[in-house]
Design an enzyme around this catalytic site. Structure first.
Site: not given
Length: 537
Positions: A21, A151, A153, A191, A196, A388, A391, A411, A513, A515
Protein backbone atom coordinates in the site's frame (compact mmCIF):
# COMPACT_ATOMS: atom_id res chain seq x y z
CA UNK A 1 3.55 39.19 -5.33
CA UNK A 2 5.10 37.01 -2.58
CA UNK A 3 8.02 34.80 -3.57
CA UNK A 4 7.06 31.16 -3.88
CA UNK A 5 8.66 28.89 -1.32
CA UNK A 6 11.16 26.24 -2.35
CA UNK A 7 9.65 22.87 -3.24
CA UNK A 8 10.01 20.17 -0.60
CA UNK A 9 10.16 16.48 -1.52
CA UNK A 10 8.78 13.36 0.12
CA UNK A 11 10.05 10.07 -1.33
CA UNK A 12 8.06 6.92 -0.54
CA UNK A 13 9.74 3.53 -0.84
CA UNK A 14 8.64 0.04 0.17
CA UNK A 15 10.31 -3.02 1.63
CA UNK A 16 9.79 -6.64 2.69
CA UNK A 17 7.17 -7.43 0.05
CA UNK A 18 5.06 -5.81 -2.66
CA UNK A 19 1.42 -4.83 -2.33
CA UNK A 20 1.82 -3.15 1.05
CA UNK A 21 0.00 0.00 0.00
CA UNK A 22 2.77 2.47 -0.84
CA UNK A 23 0.37 4.17 -3.21
CA UNK A 24 -2.30 4.56 -0.53
CA UNK A 25 0.36 5.78 1.92
CA UNK A 26 1.69 8.36 -0.55
CA UNK A 27 -1.85 9.50 -1.41
CA UNK A 28 -2.77 9.72 2.28
CA UNK A 29 0.27 11.86 3.08
CA UNK A 30 -0.71 14.07 0.16
CA UNK A 31 -4.24 14.30 1.52
CA UNK A 32 -3.02 15.42 4.96
CA UNK A 33 -0.59 17.98 3.58
CA UNK A 34 -3.16 19.43 1.17
CA UNK A 35 -5.62 19.71 4.05
CA UNK A 36 -2.99 21.83 5.79
CA UNK A 37 -3.18 24.38 2.99
CA UNK A 38 -0.15 23.22 0.99
CA UNK A 39 -0.06 22.78 -2.78
CA UNK A 40 0.72 19.09 -3.27
CA UNK A 41 1.74 17.07 -6.32
CA UNK A 42 2.40 13.33 -6.60
CA UNK A 43 4.40 11.22 -9.04
CA UNK A 44 4.78 7.45 -9.51
CA UNK A 45 8.14 6.09 -10.65
CA UNK A 46 7.83 2.52 -11.94
CA UNK A 47 10.80 0.24 -12.64
CA UNK A 48 9.07 -1.62 -15.50
CA UNK A 49 10.84 -1.32 -18.85
CA UNK A 50 7.56 -0.34 -20.50
CA UNK A 51 7.33 3.21 -21.81
CA UNK A 52 3.86 3.56 -20.25
CA UNK A 53 1.12 1.32 -18.85
CA UNK A 54 -0.93 1.23 -22.04
CA UNK A 55 0.09 -2.27 -23.08
CA UNK A 56 0.39 -3.84 -19.62
CA UNK A 57 -1.92 -6.81 -19.07
CA UNK A 58 -4.68 -5.71 -16.64
CA UNK A 59 -4.93 -9.28 -15.34
CA UNK A 60 -1.40 -8.91 -13.94
CA UNK A 61 -1.06 -5.22 -13.20
CA UNK A 62 -4.58 -3.97 -12.58
CA UNK A 63 -6.37 -1.20 -14.42
CA UNK A 64 -4.73 1.29 -16.73
CA UNK A 65 -5.63 4.72 -15.36
CA UNK A 66 -5.89 7.56 -17.87
CA UNK A 67 -5.05 11.18 -17.04
CA UNK A 68 -6.73 14.27 -18.46
CA UNK A 69 -3.93 14.75 -21.00
CA UNK A 70 -4.07 11.15 -22.16
CA UNK A 71 -1.29 9.42 -20.24
CA UNK A 72 -1.85 5.68 -19.75
CA UNK A 73 -0.61 5.05 -16.22
CA UNK A 74 -0.47 2.81 -13.19
CA UNK A 75 -3.62 2.51 -11.09
CA UNK A 76 -1.93 4.32 -8.19
CA UNK A 77 -2.55 7.60 -10.02
CA UNK A 78 -6.25 6.89 -9.53
CA UNK A 79 -5.63 6.72 -5.79
CA UNK A 80 -3.71 9.99 -5.96
CA UNK A 81 -6.59 11.75 -7.70
CA UNK A 82 -9.21 10.36 -5.35
CA UNK A 83 -7.25 11.21 -2.21
CA UNK A 84 -5.99 14.70 -3.03
CA UNK A 85 -8.71 15.67 -5.55
CA UNK A 86 -6.24 16.96 -8.11
CA UNK A 87 -5.95 15.85 -11.72
CA UNK A 88 -2.72 14.07 -12.62
CA UNK A 89 -0.87 14.54 -15.92
CA UNK A 90 1.70 12.85 -18.15
CA UNK A 91 4.38 14.14 -15.80
CA UNK A 92 2.82 12.27 -12.87
CA UNK A 93 3.90 8.87 -14.19
CA UNK A 94 7.46 7.83 -15.04
CA UNK A 95 8.52 4.35 -16.14
CA UNK A 96 12.03 3.01 -16.70
CA UNK A 97 11.26 2.41 -20.37
CA UNK A 98 10.49 6.09 -20.90
CA UNK A 99 13.67 7.14 -19.10
CA UNK A 100 15.90 4.70 -20.98
CA UNK A 101 14.28 5.56 -24.32
CA UNK A 102 15.07 9.22 -23.70
CA UNK A 103 18.68 8.47 -22.74
CA UNK A 104 19.22 6.29 -25.81
CA UNK A 105 17.65 8.88 -28.12
CA UNK A 106 19.89 11.53 -26.59
CA UNK A 107 22.95 9.35 -27.16
CA UNK A 108 21.97 8.66 -30.78
CA UNK A 109 21.53 12.37 -31.47
CA UNK A 110 24.99 13.16 -30.06
CA UNK A 111 23.86 15.10 -26.99
CA UNK A 112 26.41 13.32 -24.81
CA UNK A 113 29.24 14.38 -27.14
CA UNK A 114 30.82 10.94 -27.36
CA UNK A 115 30.96 10.21 -23.63
CA UNK A 116 30.37 6.70 -22.31
CA UNK A 117 26.68 6.55 -21.39
CA UNK A 118 26.13 4.88 -18.02
CA UNK A 119 23.41 4.25 -15.41
CA UNK A 120 25.26 6.70 -13.18
CA UNK A 121 25.19 9.57 -13.98
CA UNK A 122 23.15 9.61 -17.19
CA UNK A 123 20.10 7.49 -16.29
CA UNK A 124 19.94 8.75 -12.70
CA UNK A 125 20.28 12.33 -13.90
CA UNK A 126 17.46 11.80 -16.40
CA UNK A 127 15.23 10.52 -13.58
CA UNK A 128 16.11 13.54 -11.45
CA UNK A 129 15.35 15.91 -14.32
CA UNK A 130 11.90 14.36 -14.75
CA UNK A 131 11.18 14.79 -11.03
CA UNK A 132 12.50 18.36 -10.88
CA UNK A 133 10.56 19.46 -13.96
CA UNK A 134 7.28 17.94 -12.76
CA UNK A 135 7.59 19.38 -9.25
CA UNK A 136 8.30 23.01 -10.10
CA UNK A 137 4.91 24.51 -9.14
CA UNK A 138 4.28 22.68 -5.86
CA UNK A 139 4.99 23.34 -2.20
CA UNK A 140 5.40 19.62 -1.57
CA UNK A 141 6.08 16.97 -4.20
CA UNK A 142 5.58 13.32 -3.26
CA UNK A 143 7.37 10.65 -5.29
CA UNK A 144 6.44 6.99 -4.91
CA UNK A 145 9.08 4.51 -6.04
CA UNK A 146 7.45 1.35 -7.36
CA UNK A 147 8.65 -2.12 -6.45
CA UNK A 148 10.51 -3.24 -3.35
CA UNK A 149 13.87 -2.09 -2.06
CA UNK A 150 16.37 -4.72 -3.16
CA UNK A 151 14.79 -5.33 -6.56
CA UNK A 152 17.46 -5.03 -9.26
CA UNK A 153 15.20 -3.08 -11.61
CA UNK A 154 14.48 -0.29 -9.10
CA UNK A 155 18.11 0.42 -8.12
CA UNK A 156 18.49 3.29 -10.60
CA UNK A 157 15.47 5.07 -9.06
CA UNK A 158 16.76 4.52 -5.53
CA UNK A 159 20.16 5.91 -6.48
CA UNK A 160 18.51 8.83 -8.28
CA UNK A 161 16.52 9.92 -5.23
CA UNK A 162 19.60 9.48 -3.01
CA UNK A 163 21.57 11.83 -5.24
CA UNK A 164 18.56 14.15 -5.42
CA UNK A 165 18.60 14.49 -1.63
CA UNK A 166 22.28 15.36 -1.65
CA UNK A 167 21.77 17.96 -4.38
CA UNK A 168 18.65 19.61 -2.94
CA UNK A 169 19.73 19.25 0.69
CA UNK A 170 18.24 16.90 3.26
CA UNK A 171 16.38 19.85 4.78
CA UNK A 172 14.31 19.78 1.60
CA UNK A 173 13.97 16.01 1.13
CA UNK A 174 12.39 13.41 3.37
CA UNK A 175 12.26 9.64 2.92
CA UNK A 176 9.29 7.52 4.00
CA UNK A 177 9.78 3.75 4.05
CA UNK A 178 6.76 1.42 4.13
CA UNK A 179 7.46 -2.01 5.65
CA UNK A 180 5.57 -5.09 6.81
CA UNK A 181 5.39 -6.53 10.32
CA UNK A 182 4.03 -10.10 10.46
CA UNK A 183 2.30 -11.64 13.46
CA UNK A 184 3.25 -15.16 14.54
CA UNK A 185 0.41 -16.93 16.29
CA UNK A 186 2.68 -19.67 17.65
CA UNK A 187 4.69 -17.22 19.73
CA UNK A 188 1.88 -14.66 20.07
CA UNK A 189 4.02 -11.72 18.95
CA UNK A 190 4.65 -9.26 16.15
CA UNK A 191 8.01 -9.74 14.47
CA UNK A 192 10.02 -6.65 13.58
CA UNK A 193 12.99 -8.40 11.96
CA UNK A 194 11.70 -8.10 8.34
CA UNK A 195 11.23 -4.36 8.87
CA UNK A 196 14.68 -4.04 10.44
CA UNK A 197 16.33 -5.86 7.55
CA UNK A 198 14.49 -3.74 4.98
CA UNK A 199 15.64 -0.50 6.59
CA UNK A 200 19.18 -1.90 6.80
CA UNK A 201 19.10 -2.64 3.08
CA UNK A 202 17.83 0.85 2.29
CA UNK A 203 20.59 2.34 4.44
CA UNK A 204 23.08 0.21 2.54
CA UNK A 205 21.94 1.99 -0.62
CA UNK A 206 22.66 5.35 1.00
CA UNK A 207 19.20 6.39 2.20
CA UNK A 208 18.29 6.74 5.87
CA UNK A 209 14.49 6.95 6.19
CA UNK A 210 13.08 9.72 8.37
CA UNK A 211 9.61 8.18 8.63
CA UNK A 212 8.69 4.51 8.93
CA UNK A 213 5.17 3.29 8.11
CA UNK A 214 4.73 -0.21 9.48
CA UNK A 215 1.90 -2.25 7.96
CA UNK A 216 0.30 -5.19 9.72
CA UNK A 217 -2.79 -7.37 9.45
CA UNK A 218 -3.93 -6.50 12.98
CA UNK A 219 -3.25 -3.56 15.33
CA UNK A 220 0.17 -3.87 16.96
CA UNK A 221 0.97 -2.72 20.52
CA UNK A 222 2.42 0.79 20.77
CA UNK A 223 5.59 -0.44 22.48
CA UNK A 224 6.71 -2.10 19.25
CA UNK A 225 7.73 1.39 18.13
CA UNK A 226 10.57 1.42 20.66
CA UNK A 227 12.05 -1.77 19.28
CA UNK A 228 11.70 -0.57 15.71
CA UNK A 229 13.29 2.74 16.63
CA UNK A 230 16.23 1.04 18.37
CA UNK A 231 17.09 -1.15 15.40
CA UNK A 232 16.26 1.22 12.52
CA UNK A 233 17.37 4.59 13.86
CA UNK A 234 13.98 6.15 13.14
CA UNK A 235 12.57 8.27 16.00
CA UNK A 236 9.56 6.67 17.76
CA UNK A 237 7.38 9.68 16.97
CA UNK A 238 8.22 9.21 13.27
CA UNK A 239 6.97 5.62 13.21
CA UNK A 240 3.36 5.02 12.19
CA UNK A 241 1.69 1.69 12.90
CA UNK A 242 -0.80 1.07 10.13
CA UNK A 243 -3.02 -2.02 10.50
CA UNK A 244 -5.53 -3.11 7.87
CA UNK A 245 -8.50 -0.77 7.63
CA UNK A 246 -12.16 -1.44 6.84
CA UNK A 247 -11.87 1.24 4.14
CA UNK A 248 -8.77 2.63 2.43
CA UNK A 249 -10.19 6.09 3.07
CA UNK A 250 -9.55 5.60 6.79
CA UNK A 251 -5.80 5.61 6.21
CA UNK A 252 -5.34 9.42 6.16
CA UNK A 253 -7.20 9.64 9.48
CA UNK A 254 -5.08 6.87 11.00
CA UNK A 255 -1.89 8.58 9.86
CA UNK A 256 -3.17 11.91 11.18
CA UNK A 257 -3.73 10.33 14.58
CA UNK A 258 -0.11 9.10 14.61
CA UNK A 259 1.17 12.65 14.08
CA UNK A 260 3.20 11.68 11.01
CA UNK A 261 2.05 14.70 8.97
CA UNK A 262 3.27 17.02 11.73
CA UNK A 263 6.62 15.21 11.75
CA UNK A 264 6.91 15.72 7.99
CA UNK A 265 6.05 19.41 8.26
CA UNK A 266 8.55 19.88 11.08
CA UNK A 267 11.36 18.01 9.31
CA UNK A 268 10.84 19.93 6.08
CA UNK A 269 10.31 23.29 7.87
CA UNK A 270 6.89 23.71 6.31
CA UNK A 271 4.62 26.43 7.62
CA UNK A 272 1.16 24.90 7.49
CA UNK A 273 -2.19 25.41 9.15
CA UNK A 274 -3.99 22.81 11.20
CA UNK A 275 -5.56 20.12 9.02
CA UNK A 276 -9.24 20.46 8.22
CA UNK A 277 -10.48 16.89 7.85
CA UNK A 278 -14.19 17.46 8.46
CA UNK A 279 -15.24 16.49 4.93
CA UNK A 280 -12.93 13.48 4.90
CA UNK A 281 -14.27 12.23 8.22
CA UNK A 282 -17.75 12.48 6.72
CA UNK A 283 -16.60 10.29 3.79
CA UNK A 284 -15.25 7.67 6.19
CA UNK A 285 -18.44 7.77 8.27
CA UNK A 286 -20.53 7.01 5.19
CA UNK A 287 -18.07 4.40 3.95
CA UNK A 288 -18.19 2.48 7.23
CA UNK A 289 -21.92 2.84 7.92
CA UNK A 290 -23.06 -0.75 8.51
CA UNK A 291 -26.75 0.13 8.88
CA UNK A 292 -27.15 1.67 5.41
CA UNK A 293 -29.28 -0.17 2.82
CA UNK A 294 -27.33 -2.39 0.44
CA UNK A 295 -27.74 -2.56 -3.33
CA UNK A 296 -26.35 -5.45 -5.37
CA UNK A 297 -24.51 -4.66 -8.59
CA UNK A 298 -23.42 -7.29 -11.09
CA UNK A 299 -20.25 -6.34 -12.95
CA UNK A 300 -20.11 -8.33 -16.19
CA UNK A 301 -16.43 -8.57 -17.07
CA UNK A 302 -13.68 -10.89 -18.22
CA UNK A 303 -10.54 -9.80 -16.32
CA UNK A 304 -11.35 -11.57 -13.07
CA UNK A 305 -7.88 -12.63 -11.95
CA UNK A 306 -7.15 -9.40 -10.12
CA UNK A 307 -9.52 -7.20 -8.12
CA UNK A 308 -7.43 -4.17 -9.13
CA UNK A 309 -8.45 -4.58 -12.78
CA UNK A 310 -11.56 -2.44 -12.28
CA UNK A 311 -10.33 -0.39 -9.32
CA UNK A 312 -11.74 2.97 -10.45
CA UNK A 313 -15.09 1.41 -11.40
CA UNK A 314 -15.45 -0.20 -7.99
CA UNK A 315 -14.43 2.96 -6.15
CA UNK A 316 -16.89 5.01 -8.24
CA UNK A 317 -19.69 2.58 -7.37
CA UNK A 318 -18.83 2.81 -3.68
CA UNK A 319 -18.72 6.62 -3.74
CA UNK A 320 -22.07 6.72 -5.54
CA UNK A 321 -23.60 4.41 -2.94
CA UNK A 322 -22.30 6.59 -0.11
CA UNK A 323 -23.69 9.70 -1.81
CA UNK A 324 -27.07 7.94 -1.77
CA UNK A 325 -26.66 6.95 1.91
CA UNK A 326 -26.24 3.30 0.93
CA UNK A 327 -23.64 0.55 0.54
CA UNK A 328 -22.93 -1.52 -2.56
CA UNK A 329 -22.38 -5.26 -2.83
CA UNK A 330 -20.35 -5.82 -6.01
CA UNK A 331 -20.67 -9.23 -7.60
CA UNK A 332 -18.46 -10.33 -10.48
CA UNK A 333 -20.02 -12.17 -13.40
CA UNK A 334 -17.59 -13.87 -15.77
CA UNK A 335 -18.78 -12.81 -19.23
CA UNK A 336 -17.36 -15.96 -20.84
CA UNK A 337 -19.32 -18.20 -18.48
CA UNK A 338 -22.50 -16.19 -19.08
CA UNK A 339 -22.29 -17.11 -22.75
CA UNK A 340 -22.71 -20.81 -21.96
CA UNK A 341 -25.61 -20.56 -19.50
CA UNK A 342 -29.12 -21.68 -20.36
CA UNK A 343 -31.72 -18.92 -20.62
CA UNK A 344 -33.13 -19.91 -17.24
CA UNK A 345 -29.76 -20.01 -15.49
CA UNK A 346 -28.76 -16.73 -17.13
CA UNK A 347 -31.97 -15.04 -15.98
CA UNK A 348 -31.49 -16.34 -12.43
CA UNK A 349 -27.96 -14.96 -12.37
CA UNK A 350 -28.91 -11.44 -13.48
CA UNK A 351 -32.12 -11.39 -11.47
CA UNK A 352 -30.00 -11.84 -8.33
CA UNK A 353 -28.65 -8.28 -8.65
CA UNK A 354 -30.35 -4.89 -8.68
CA UNK A 355 -28.38 -3.49 -11.59
CA UNK A 356 -25.77 -4.34 -14.23
CA UNK A 357 -22.46 -2.67 -15.06
CA UNK A 358 -20.45 -3.56 -18.16
CA UNK A 359 -17.03 -1.89 -17.86
CA UNK A 360 -14.33 -1.22 -20.44
CA UNK A 361 -12.36 -3.93 -22.18
CA UNK A 362 -10.74 -5.03 -25.40
CA UNK A 363 -10.95 -8.01 -27.74
CA UNK A 364 -13.53 -10.67 -28.52
CA UNK A 365 -13.28 -12.93 -25.49
CA UNK A 366 -16.49 -12.81 -23.46
CA UNK A 367 -18.20 -10.29 -25.76
CA UNK A 368 -21.35 -12.33 -26.31
CA UNK A 369 -21.86 -12.62 -22.55
CA UNK A 370 -21.73 -8.83 -22.29
CA UNK A 371 -24.13 -8.35 -25.20
CA UNK A 372 -26.45 -10.87 -23.58
CA UNK A 373 -26.36 -8.88 -20.32
CA UNK A 374 -27.19 -5.64 -22.15
CA UNK A 375 -30.02 -7.38 -23.99
CA UNK A 376 -31.43 -8.65 -20.70
CA UNK A 377 -31.30 -5.13 -19.25
CA UNK A 378 -33.25 -3.76 -22.21
CA UNK A 379 -35.80 -6.60 -22.20
CA UNK A 380 -36.43 -6.56 -18.45
CA UNK A 381 -35.88 -2.84 -17.78
CA UNK A 382 -33.02 -3.69 -15.45
CA UNK A 383 -30.82 -0.66 -14.62
CA UNK A 384 -27.73 -0.77 -16.83
CA UNK A 385 -24.54 1.29 -16.83
CA UNK A 386 -22.15 0.77 -19.75
CA UNK A 387 -18.63 2.16 -19.70
CA UNK A 388 -16.78 2.51 -23.02
CA UNK A 389 -16.93 -1.09 -24.28
CA UNK A 390 -20.16 -1.29 -22.30
CA UNK A 391 -21.66 1.31 -24.64
CA UNK A 392 -20.61 -0.76 -27.65
CA UNK A 393 -22.34 -3.77 -26.12
CA UNK A 394 -25.47 -1.69 -25.54
CA UNK A 395 -25.61 -0.54 -29.17
CA UNK A 396 -25.06 -4.09 -30.46
CA UNK A 397 -27.74 -5.48 -28.13
CA UNK A 398 -30.27 -2.85 -29.22
CA UNK A 399 -29.55 -3.46 -32.89
CA UNK A 400 -29.95 -7.22 -32.60
CA UNK A 401 -33.19 -6.86 -30.65
CA UNK A 402 -34.53 -4.79 -33.55
CA UNK A 403 -33.72 -7.54 -36.05
CA UNK A 404 -30.20 -6.66 -37.19
CA UNK A 405 -28.85 -10.06 -36.16
CA UNK A 406 -25.38 -9.58 -37.69
CA UNK A 407 -24.80 -6.36 -35.73
CA UNK A 408 -21.34 -6.36 -34.22
CA UNK A 409 -18.16 -4.40 -33.66
CA UNK A 410 -15.36 -4.72 -36.18
CA UNK A 411 -13.06 -5.21 -33.22
CA UNK A 412 -14.61 -8.68 -32.92
CA UNK A 413 -15.82 -9.39 -36.47
CA UNK A 414 -14.07 -7.42 -39.17
CA UNK A 415 -16.33 -8.90 -41.87
CA UNK A 416 -19.73 -8.25 -40.25
CA UNK A 417 -22.40 -6.95 -42.62
CA UNK A 418 -23.69 -4.62 -39.89
CA UNK A 419 -20.68 -2.84 -38.32
CA UNK A 420 -22.58 -0.71 -35.80
CA UNK A 421 -19.25 -0.17 -34.01
CA UNK A 422 -16.11 0.35 -36.06
CA UNK A 423 -12.58 1.74 -36.02
CA UNK A 424 -12.17 5.47 -36.32
CA UNK A 425 -10.82 6.39 -39.74
CA UNK A 426 -7.59 7.83 -38.30
CA UNK A 427 -6.96 4.68 -36.24
CA UNK A 428 -7.14 2.07 -38.99
CA UNK A 429 -3.95 0.00 -39.13
CA UNK A 430 -2.97 0.90 -35.56
CA UNK A 431 -5.14 -1.63 -33.76
CA UNK A 432 -2.27 -3.33 -31.89
CA UNK A 433 -0.07 -0.35 -31.06
CA UNK A 434 0.32 1.64 -27.89
CA UNK A 435 -0.53 5.28 -27.26
CA UNK A 436 -2.58 5.63 -30.47
CA UNK A 437 -6.16 5.59 -29.17
CA UNK A 438 -8.48 8.48 -28.41
CA UNK A 439 -6.99 9.25 -25.01
CA UNK A 440 -7.68 11.83 -22.32
CA UNK A 441 -10.18 14.67 -22.17
CA UNK A 442 -12.75 15.28 -24.91
CA UNK A 443 -15.88 17.42 -24.88
CA UNK A 444 -19.41 16.07 -24.91
CA UNK A 445 -22.68 17.91 -25.57
CA UNK A 446 -25.97 16.50 -24.21
CA UNK A 447 -29.50 16.85 -25.52
CA UNK A 448 -31.37 19.19 -23.16
CA UNK A 449 -34.12 16.69 -22.42
CA UNK A 450 -31.74 13.82 -21.65
CA UNK A 451 -31.31 12.10 -18.31
CA UNK A 452 -27.56 12.64 -18.69
CA UNK A 453 -28.01 16.42 -18.82
CA UNK A 454 -30.24 16.22 -15.75
CA UNK A 455 -27.71 14.16 -13.80
CA UNK A 456 -24.76 16.37 -14.73
CA UNK A 457 -26.71 19.59 -14.31
CA UNK A 458 -25.22 20.76 -17.61
CA UNK A 459 -25.40 20.12 -21.35
CA UNK A 460 -21.65 20.53 -21.89
CA UNK A 461 -19.09 18.43 -20.08
CA UNK A 462 -15.56 17.04 -20.46
CA UNK A 463 -14.70 13.40 -19.81
CA UNK A 464 -11.74 11.06 -20.27
CA UNK A 465 -11.43 8.50 -23.04
CA UNK A 466 -9.42 5.39 -23.84
CA UNK A 467 -10.61 3.60 -26.95
CA UNK A 468 -10.10 3.11 -30.65
CA UNK A 469 -13.57 2.06 -31.83
CA UNK A 470 -16.62 4.31 -32.15
CA UNK A 471 -20.34 4.10 -32.86
CA UNK A 472 -20.76 3.98 -36.63
CA UNK A 473 -22.63 7.15 -37.67
CA UNK A 474 -24.22 5.29 -40.59
CA UNK A 475 -26.56 3.60 -38.09
CA UNK A 476 -27.23 6.40 -35.60
CA UNK A 477 -30.45 7.46 -37.34
CA UNK A 478 -31.85 4.00 -36.54
CA UNK A 479 -31.18 4.17 -32.79
CA UNK A 480 -34.63 5.26 -31.67
CA UNK A 481 -36.22 2.44 -33.66
CA UNK A 482 -33.91 0.12 -31.72
CA UNK A 483 -35.04 1.53 -28.35
CA UNK A 484 -32.05 3.74 -27.57
CA UNK A 485 -31.20 7.43 -28.04
CA UNK A 486 -27.88 9.11 -28.88
CA UNK A 487 -28.10 11.86 -26.24
CA UNK A 488 -24.44 12.86 -26.02
CA UNK A 489 -22.07 13.80 -28.84
CA UNK A 490 -18.60 15.13 -29.41
CA UNK A 491 -19.53 17.97 -31.76
CA UNK A 492 -16.00 18.59 -33.05
CA UNK A 493 -15.70 15.07 -34.48
CA UNK A 494 -19.41 14.21 -34.72
CA UNK A 495 -19.05 11.11 -32.53
CA UNK A 496 -21.63 9.48 -30.27
CA UNK A 497 -20.60 9.80 -26.62
CA UNK A 498 -23.66 8.71 -24.62
CA UNK A 499 -26.74 6.59 -25.29
CA UNK A 500 -29.87 6.15 -23.18
CA UNK A 501 -32.67 3.64 -23.29
CA UNK A 502 -36.09 4.77 -24.50
CA UNK A 503 -38.83 4.20 -21.93
CA UNK A 504 -36.36 2.60 -19.54
CA UNK A 505 -35.84 3.41 -15.82
CA UNK A 506 -32.07 3.63 -16.28
CA UNK A 507 -30.16 2.46 -19.33
CA UNK A 508 -27.17 4.69 -19.85
CA UNK A 509 -23.82 4.04 -21.48
CA UNK A 510 -20.90 6.28 -22.37
CA UNK A 511 -18.03 6.08 -24.82
CA UNK A 512 -15.86 7.71 -22.17
CA UNK A 513 -14.71 6.43 -18.78
CA UNK A 514 -16.63 8.38 -16.11
CA UNK A 515 -15.05 6.31 -13.32
CA UNK A 516 -11.76 8.20 -13.69
CA UNK A 517 -13.34 11.45 -12.48
CA UNK A 518 -15.23 10.06 -9.51
CA UNK A 519 -14.14 11.12 -6.03
CA UNK A 520 -15.04 9.60 -2.64
CA UNK A 521 -16.40 12.96 -1.50
CA UNK A 522 -17.96 13.84 -4.88
CA UNK A 523 -19.58 10.89 -6.61
CA UNK A 524 -19.72 10.97 -10.40
CA UNK A 525 -23.17 11.96 -11.74
CA UNK A 526 -23.63 8.83 -13.89
CA UNK A 527 -22.74 6.46 -11.07
CA UNK A 528 -24.78 8.46 -8.56
CA UNK A 529 -27.81 8.31 -10.87
CA UNK A 530 -27.31 4.59 -11.45
CA UNK A 531 -27.28 3.80 -7.72
CA UNK A 532 -30.26 6.11 -7.16
CA UNK A 533 -32.19 4.10 -9.76
CA UNK A 534 -31.38 0.89 -7.88
CA UNK A 535 -32.78 2.46 -4.72
CA UNK A 536 -35.93 3.56 -6.55
CA UNK A 537 -35.17 7.25 -6.10
Amino acid sequence: MPERRETKYVFVTGGVLSGLGKGITAASIGNLLKNRGLKVGIQKCDPYLNVDAGLLNPREHGECFVTKDGAETDLDLGHYERFIDEEMTQASSLMSGRVLLGVIEAERSGKYEGKSVQIIPHVTRAIQNHIAKASAEYDVYIVEIGGTVGDYESLSFIEAIREFGVEKGLQNCLYVHVVYMPYLGASNEFKTKPAQNSVRELRGLGIAPTVLVCRSEEPAPANVKDKLSLFTGVAPEAIALLPNAASIYQVPLTLEDTGIADVICEQLHLKARQANLTEWRSVVARATNKTAPIVKVGVVAKYLDNADTYMSVFEALKAAAWANEAQVDIQWFDSEKLEALTDEAFADKLESVDGIVVPGGFGGRGVEGKVRAATYALDHKKPYLGLCYGMHMGVIAAARRAGLQDANTTEVDSTTSAPVIMTMDDQKGKENTGGTMRLGDYKCHFEKDSLAAELYGSTDIVERHRHRYEANNDYVAEYEKWGIRPVGRNLERNLVEVIEGVDHPFFMASQYHPEFKSRPNRAHPMFRGFIAALLGK
